[in-house]
Design an enzyme around this catalytic site. Sequence first.
Site, PDB file in Angstrom:
ATOM      1  N   LEU A 130       0.824  -1.222   0.000  1.00 33.25           N
ATOM      2  CA  LEU A 130       0.000   0.000   0.000  1.00 33.25           C
ATOM      3  C   LEU A 130       0.852   1.262   0.000  1.00 33.25           C
ATOM      4  CD1 LEU A 130      -2.649  -1.064   2.697  1.00 33.25           C
ATOM      5  CD2 LEU A 130      -2.959  -1.003   0.211  1.00 33.25           C
TER       6      LEU A 130
ATOM      7  N   GLY B 116       7.882   3.331   3.344  1.00 35.50           N
ATOM      8  CA  GLY B 116       8.470   4.322   4.242  1.00 35.50           C
ATOM      9  C   GLY B 116       9.964   4.165   4.317  1.00 35.50           C
ATOM     10  N   GLY B 117      10.561   4.873   5.267  1.00 28.31           N
ATOM     11  CA  GLY B 117      12.012   4.853   5.372  1.00 28.31           C
ATOM     12  C   GLY B 117      12.564   3.520   5.821  1.00 28.31           C
TER      13      GLY B 117
ATOM     14  N   GLY C 249      10.631   0.418   5.769  1.00 31.45           N
ATOM     15  CA  GLY C 249       9.879  -0.748   5.329  1.00 31.45           C
ATOM     16  C   GLY C 249       8.635  -0.368   4.555  1.00 31.45           C
ATOM     17  N   CYS C 250       7.724  -1.335   4.393  1.00 34.68           N
ATOM     18  CA  CYS C 250       6.518  -1.151   3.584  1.00 34.68           C
ATOM     19  C   CYS C 250       5.273  -1.420   4.410  1.00 34.68           C
ATOM     20  CB  CYS C 250       6.538  -2.105   2.381  1.00 34.68           C
ATOM     21  SG  CYS C 250       7.875  -1.824   1.217  1.00 34.68           S
TER      22      CYS C 250
ATOM     23  N   LYS D 165       2.253  -2.861   8.735  1.00 37.49           N
ATOM     24  CA  LYS D 165       3.526  -2.163   8.515  1.00 37.49           C
ATOM     25  C   LYS D 165       4.664  -3.087   8.933  1.00 37.49           C
ATOM     26  CE  LYS D 165       4.266   2.219   9.745  1.00 37.49           C
ATOM     27  NZ  LYS D 165       4.588   3.380  10.623  1.00 37.49           N
TER      28      LYS D 165
ATOM     29  N   ASP E 230       5.634  14.804  11.980  1.00 39.00           N
ATOM     30  CA  ASP E 230       5.837  14.324  10.612  1.00 39.00           C
ATOM     31  C   ASP E 230       4.512  14.353   9.851  1.00 39.00           C
ATOM     32  OD1 ASP E 230       7.354  13.465   8.497  1.00 39.00           O
ATOM     33  OD2 ASP E 230       7.235  11.342   9.022  1.00 39.00           O
TER      34      ASP E 230
END
Length: 431
Positions: free
Chosen positions: A155, A158-159, A161-162, A177, A274
């Site tokens: 989907l 990120g820094g 992982g996925c 995640k 963030d």
Amino acid sequence: MKRKLLLFLLMLLLILHKPISTLASPYPFAPSPQVPPFSPFPNSMSASSPGIVMGAEQRQMDSHKKMVIAIAIASTSLGAVILSVLCIWIYHTKYPSKSKGKNVQRSDAEKGLTSAPTLSKFSSIKLVGKKGCVPIIDYKQIEKATGNYKESNILGEGGFGCVYKARLEDNLEVAVKKLHCENPCAEQEFENEVELLSKIQHPNVISLLGCSSNEDTRIIVYELMHNGSLETQLHGPSHGSALTWHLRMKIALDTARGLKYLHEHCYPAVIHRDLKSSNILLDTKFNAKLSDFGLAITNGTQNKNNIKLSGTLGYVAPEYLLDGMFLEHEKQLLQNFNCYLFEAMPQLTDRSKLPNIVDPVIKDTMDPKHLYQVAAVAVLCVQPEPSYRPLIADVLHSLIPLVPVELGGTLKVAQLPQQVLPGNPHEDSSP
């Protein structure tokens, strides 16, 4: 609390509405004195005994005085109780205690402010323990639910992982995640996010369903947001076509509500650090929820040695970055962002130029006054001087009148004036 006080008052009133004779007696359930037998003597004979008559009158007067005193005491007591209750109610209304604020997460959960499913409802999901109050899900079950982390189920990335779409048993769809924690920063983000989200429940904050781990891999399981991120909606294949002006205002309002909860109703306050379009997720009805709390902190202080964890460059307040030591490519990213902001600022503050930077998908679809108001709020939010920026509560109140009632605001769409932006080709030019 109010209901208990009202119930207490009602009980008092019910008690005080008993017959006065009962209240005057110290033993309300004692048998009543017997009525004297009928006198065979005529009334004239009774009248000829003044001592007896005076004694009866005296007793009657004493009884009357006792009755008056009992009524006075009961009335005074009731007045004192009502006054005390009113004072307590006013105090708790005007000065809510801190303890109430500290328990706000539990109260919100009891009120059902989040619609995410709870794993306790699904008996077939294998839980192997708990991390605090967060369920730990069997890693093999998560691996199977993601199709062994199939690429087609990704989907977002990120820094560290996925995020994968997964279907657990009982047909429960979730987002998973997967973090690779060879890097200590990834482990720190995992611990931070699980700890924070386990304490937060709000309609505009993503719900944490569980977590898992396997060697250096860490897993966080969330509710699935079927419409993805705001970034995907705006810059993906649809290019924002699903997001009308009113839906965009609703998303902004939902985001403000989530931030206000974090800043003002969490103890200590949670600072996200963030916030960007990829971390604003949308459900099937385009309700927005804040996600990715790996970099969040629970107070306003920041360790200068930890400047690398201040969030994505360009999305944090500039004063967070003033004392940081950056690599050359980081400095370039920050400079590019500032260039974009400085280029947009003259158009945000000039009503004649403002339509030029509106997304073509929604151009000419809103009341121009509403557009000007949103631009004014945006300008205030990016002021270099912190004291000039509005609180999130102020932003929230400025957005509520721009969102239709059916989407959570106060705007009555039927009453919108028929206005168009300058330069609209469909504008009626007749006098």
